[in-house]
Design an enzyme around this catalytic site. Structure first.
Site, PDB file in Angstrom:
ATOM      1  N   ASP A   1       0.954  -1.014   0.334  1.00 49.31           N
ATOM      2  CA  ASP A   1       0.181  -0.217   0.287  1.00 49.31           C
ATOM      3  C   ASP A   1       0.543   1.448  -0.266  1.00 49.31           C
ATOM      4  OD1 ASP A   1      -2.223   1.784   0.131  1.00 49.31           O
ATOM      5  OD2 ASP A   1      -2.716   1.282   2.110  1.00 49.31           O
TER       6      ASP A   1
ATOM      7  N   GLU B   1      -2.868   9.952  -1.331  1.00 46.22           N
ATOM      8  CA  GLU B   1      -4.200   9.041  -1.496  1.00 46.22           C
ATOM      9  C   GLU B   1      -4.972   8.980   0.258  1.00 46.22           C
ATOM     10  OE1 GLU B   1      -6.103   5.125  -1.577  1.00 46.22           O
ATOM     11  OE2 GLU B   1      -4.589   5.781  -0.218  1.00 46.22           O
ATOM     12  N   GLU B   2      -4.212   8.481   1.214  1.00 43.92           N
ATOM     13  CA  GLU B   2      -4.369   7.917   2.268  1.00 43.92           C
ATOM     14  C   GLU B   2      -4.868   9.022   3.337  1.00 43.92           C
ATOM     15  OE1 GLU B   2      -4.956   5.123   3.375  1.00 43.92           O
ATOM     16  OE2 GLU B   2      -2.429   3.827   2.662  1.00 43.92           O
TER      17      GLU B   2
ATOM     18  N   ASP C   1      -3.051  -0.812  -6.654  1.00 48.82           N
ATOM     19  CA  ASP C   1      -2.814  -0.735  -5.424  1.00 48.82           C
ATOM     20  C   ASP C   1      -3.382  -2.040  -4.979  1.00 48.82           C
ATOM     21  OD1 ASP C   1      -3.141   0.747  -3.656  1.00 48.82           O
ATOM     22  OD2 ASP C   1      -4.984   1.624  -3.321  1.00 48.82           O
TER      23      ASP C   1
HETATM   24 ZN   LIG Z   1      -4.116   2.905   1.667  1.00 42.82          ZN
END
Ligand SMILES: [Zn+2]
Ligand SMILES: *[C@@H]1O[C@H](CO)[C@@H](O)[C@H](O)[C@H]1NC(C)=O
Length: 396
Positions: free
Chosen positions: A145, A194-195, A241
């Protein structure tokens, strides 16, 4: 233009004196020989000292030194290994639930277009992963990730670059580049932010993807260009992903890109039957390959970097290890998602699938350096036919 279903093949025949016929196809399979001889990542995927993967395996929360170090790693890689790629960093800032100060988000973008093409005339295969890591749990590395997906993409573009160069040089030398059915290039995007910092919401997540999709939607190519914006020139947005855990399950979510999903499923099958996969599970990764295009998994559920692009009409292929009941890989968003918990055989197999897919999309069959085994076989065949010819001569 063949944008919706690029696997339709178009044959363009040219008569230029004695030079006859070139075929221009929109997606061309690699031969077994080429598939078996594609470069492997080898020690570059070593999690402790490998040139591609190990520098990514550190915390890389947006705006921290780890993030800068990984961004520099990408830039160094392209500058040294792939100097013909154009690199840029798209910057934005945003407040987050954890900070009153603006946090910087930096998307890394690398692009390779045909050398003769105008910037607005190229449609691009776009390979995407996010490089930021979650702020919590403290020390979170994010192996699947998405450190490993970034490394897979680096390996893929490195592996096809010389063949792409060879193809473009050959086309140009033969004057055939004017007869192409559109210009095809390739692009890598490593997205930041992204997180979520606190809890996933529409505003606390996808910082980099939202900024880039908006920016590229507002950026116009010169008036007479084939494409209007950098966004519309993305012919396929392939998002990787949560890849790198053992026995992945990848679903097909979009009707218009199911053909591309099926091409990946076919590559998986071929790698396995050619004994070129390091993993040995017989259960398929691309479980929807045989599915009818009208019978796919509804795509509403998974929020990921593709969402801002999808909302603006970009064609998406979402490669994420997920299935109903099974969910995401078990290490997902835990402190165990680190280098040590990656299944390295799976990571390597993924890198080969992505390499082959990019090579097929760019139609590179015949442009890879001749595998040794194939050359030897051809030499043997030649020797055999020469022997027959000479034999006949002596019989005469
Ligand atoms: Zn993640
Ligand atoms: C983004 O910021 C970097 C510095 O981190 C700078 O080198 C780069 O030129 C900026 N990009 C753009 C498009 O302004």
């Amino acid at each position: 233009m063949l944008l919706a279903y690029r696997n339709v093949s178009v044959i363009v025949s040219l008569c230029l004196g004695l030079l006859m016929l070139t075929s221009v196809q929109a997606y061309e399979k690699l031969s077994d020989e080429t598939l078996s001889a594609l470069p492997r990542p080898n020690s570059d995927f070593n999690i402790h000292n490998g040139a591609l993967l190990s520098p990514i395996l550190q915390t890389r929360v947006p705006g921290t030194p780890g993030s800068t170090a990984v961004l520099n790693h990408f830039a160094d890689f392209f500058r040294t290994t792939l100097p013909k790629w154009k690199i840029e960093v798209q910057n934005s800032t945003s407040k987050t639930p954890m900070s009153k100060k603006e946090v910087p988000f930096k998307n890394f973008i690398a692009t390779r277009d045909p050398p003769w093409a105008q910037i607005g005339d190229v449609e691009r295969l776009t390979l995407v992963a996010h490089y930021d890591s979650k702020i919590e749990p403290k020390g979170f590395i994010g192996g699947i990730d998405s450190a490993a997906p970034c490394a897979m993409i680096m390996h893929a573009v490195r592996s096809i670059d010389a063949a792409l160069d060879k193809k473009w040089t050959a086309l140009q030398q033969q004057g055939l580049n004017d007869f192409l059915d559109g210009e095809h290039g390739i692009q890598v995007i490593f997205l930041d932010g992204e997180e979520a910092f606190k809890e996933w919401t529409a505003t606390d997540s996808l910082y980099g993807a939202r900024a880039l999709a908006t920016h590229w939607d507002d950026q116009f190519y010169p008036a007479m260009s084939e494409f209007k914006t950098p966004l519309s020139s993305i012919s396929l947005f392939v998002l990787l992903d949560l890849l790198g855990a053992t026995n992945p399950t990848i679903l097909s979510y979009y009707e218009t890109t199911h053909w591309a999903y099926q091409s990946l499923g076919e590559l998986e099958k071929r790698f396995k039957s050619l004994k070129q996969f390091k993993t040995s599970s017989s259960s398929p990764w691309f479980v929807d390959t045989e599915k009818d295009v009208h019978n796919l998994t509804p795509s509403g559920g998974i929020q990921d970097d593709h969402i801002p692009f999808l909302a603006k009409g970009v064609e998406i292929l979402h490669l994420i290890d997920f299935a109903p009941f099974k969910g995401f890989p078990s290490v997902w968003h835990t402190i165990d998602d680190d280098g040590e918990h990656l299944d390295m055989d799976t990571v390597e197999d993924w890198s080969m699938v992505v390499t082959a897919f990019a090579a097929e999309w760019l139609e590179l069959e015949g442009y890879f350096d001749q595998p040794k085994a194939a050359t030897a076989r051809r030499d043997e065949e030649y020797a055999a036919s020469e022997a027959i010819r000479l034999n006949k001569k002596t019989e005469l």
